[in-house]
Design a protein around this motif. Structure first.
Motif, mmCIF file in Angstrom:
data_model
loop_
_atom_site.group_PDB
_atom_site.id
_atom_site.type_symbol
_atom_site.label_atom_id
_atom_site.label_comp_id
_atom_site.label_asym_id
_atom_site.label_seq_id
_atom_site.Cartn_x
_atom_site.Cartn_y
_atom_site.Cartn_z
ATOM 1 N N GLY A 1 0.824 -1.195 0.000
ATOM 2 C CA GLY A 1 0.000 0.000 0.000
ATOM 3 C C GLY A 1 0.863 1.251 0.000
ATOM 4 N N THR A 2 0.215 2.394 0.137
ATOM 5 C CA THR A 2 0.926 3.672 0.164
ATOM 6 C C THR A 2 0.605 4.399 1.464
ATOM 7 O OG1 THR A 2 -0.911 4.690 -1.043
ATOM 8 C CG2 THR A 2 0.961 3.938 -2.337
ATOM 9 N N PRO A 3 1.572 5.142 2.012
ATOM 10 C CA PRO A 3 1.289 5.919 3.220
ATOM 11 C C PRO A 3 0.101 6.846 2.991
ATOM 12 C CG PRO A 3 3.641 5.870 2.796
ATOM 13 C CD PRO A 3 2.977 5.263 1.594
ATOM 14 N N ALA A 4 -0.796 6.879 3.955
ATOM 15 C CA ALA A 4 -2.017 7.676 3.804
ATOM 16 C C ALA A 4 -1.696 9.160 3.809
ATOM 17 C CB ALA A 4 -2.988 7.348 4.930
ATOM 18 N N PRO A 5 -2.402 9.933 2.991
ATOM 19 C CA PRO A 5 -2.206 11.386 3.034
ATOM 20 C C PRO A 5 -2.695 11.949 4.354
ATOM 21 C CG PRO A 5 -4.073 10.821 1.629
ATOM 22 C CD PRO A 5 -3.410 9.531 2.003
ATOM 23 N N GLY A 6 -2.093 13.042 4.780
ATOM 24 C CA GLY A 6 -2.502 13.670 6.024
ATOM 25 C C GLY A 6 -1.402 13.649 7.058
ATOM 26 N N PRO A 7 -1.711 14.051 8.287
ATOM 27 C CA PRO A 7 -0.694 14.158 9.333
ATOM 28 C C PRO A 7 -0.213 12.794 9.809
ATOM 29 C CG PRO A 7 -2.870 14.541 10.246
ATOM 30 C CD PRO A 7 -3.047 14.450 8.753
#
Length: 334
Positions: A172-178
């Motif tokens: 997967g990919t790191p989720a957008p956001g903080p």
């Protein structure tokens, strides 16, 4: 089949932890919504969680719920929290942020109809009364729930959760956001897209403990992912039929998926190892009930049979365990 297909593909590079990403610079969108009925966000969103270490879902001690997913507009992260006055506050990040905020009421059960439920058993009546904030969620996303449901076929929940965790963190990919420190060493991840699922090598499925039957089913599903997603806008019979066109997807997997993607109140789970005995014990004192007996007991709740089973599970009327737990298989060591 999974092995032959994977052998002709190129392995996808492993991802880095979300903490290493520069996601904090992604703009934040917000929305406030006040439902006109009681709402227990924990109960509503709970079915999306695939184990305590789900890389795509977090429930934090501050009362917020975080979800990372892949929307038609792209990856997105959603944070939801409820105020004491019932007001729901949401924030979202990433290309899918607006899509997630637009779908917030549906996600939290706006399209559900709990008042249509007419309990004729005291246990259900009491539990229904005590859980006024329970509503059936609707994500509008099929693959998000279909793939982990396939991973849960005929294995222990711990095995399935481990497979989901390893595959999503790896591909997967790191989720957008903080990158919230409360997430721990690994942050939130967005599950792989259909193309990436299709390029996972056979040895990586094996490392995650997924046998060739389940991996082959996932490969067949992701090849027609767009057709699968169309089921989110179908009525339940048509949606069930659409998912079961894929060999390896039966009534159990289809129901588990559509309960989440479509908010299907009548998508009763058949073929489950434990549910018939739980329903039989709660409604008729028959812990040995099979699927046929369970469906007969649920017949008075036609149209709301999934809600009835959720209320039974929430009631705590579960028969004591008489047999040893199913022994996990360590496929990765074979």
């Amino acid at each position: 089949m999974a092995g032959r297909f994977a052998a002709r593909t190129t392995a996808v590079p492993r991802r880095q932890p979300a903490a290493a990403a520069t996601a904090a610079s992604v703009p934040q969108l917000t929305r406030t919504w006040t439902p006109p009925w009681p709402l227990d966000v924990r109960l509503v969103l709970g079915p999306l969680r695939r184990g305590p270490a789900d890389p795509a879902y977090r429930a934090l001690s501050d009362g917020s719920f975080w979800r990372a997913t892949r929307t038609p507009a792209g990856p997105g992260t959603l944070r939801v929290s409820a105020a004491p006055d019932g007001r729901i506050s949401a924030a979202a990040w990433g290309p899918g942020a607006q899509w997630l905020l637009d779908g917030l009421p549906a996600l939290l059960g706006e399209g559900d109809a709990p008042d249509a439920f007419r309990p004729c058993h005291r246990l259900l009546a009491v539990t229904h009364h005590r859980r006024p904030g329970l509503r059936l969620l609707r994500t509008g996303l099929v693959m998000e729930s279909l793939i982990p449901s396939i991973l849960e076929q005929k294995v222990t929940t711990d095995e399935a959760y481990r497979a989901w965790r390893l595959l999503v963190r790896t591909y997967g990919t790191p989720a957008p956001g903080p990158a919230d420190p409360a997430f721990g060493t690994y942050g939130l991840y967005v599950m792989p897209d259909a193309r990436t699922w299709a390029t996972i090598p056979s040895w990586e499925w094996h490392r995650a403990g997924v046998d060739s039957k389940r991996s082959a089913t996932i490969l067949r599903a992701v090849r027609v992912a767009r057709r699968m997603e169309e089921a989110a806008s179908m009525e339940l019979p048509e949606a069930m039929a659409r998912l079961q066109l894929i060999p390896g997807i039966g009534p159990w997997t289809a129901a588990e998926t559509l309960q989440r993607s479509n908010g299907a109140a009548d998508a009763v789970t058949v073929g489950d190892l434990h549910l018939p005995g739980i329903v039989g014990h709660a409604l008729a004192g028959d812990r040995n009930a099979d699927d046929e007996a369970m469906l007969a007991l649920l017949e008075p709740y036609a149209g709301q049979r999934h809600r009835a089973t959720r209320l039974i599970l929430l009631s705590g009327r579960i028969p004591p365990r008489r047999a040893p737990r199913m022994t996990p298989r360590d496929i990765a060591r074979l």
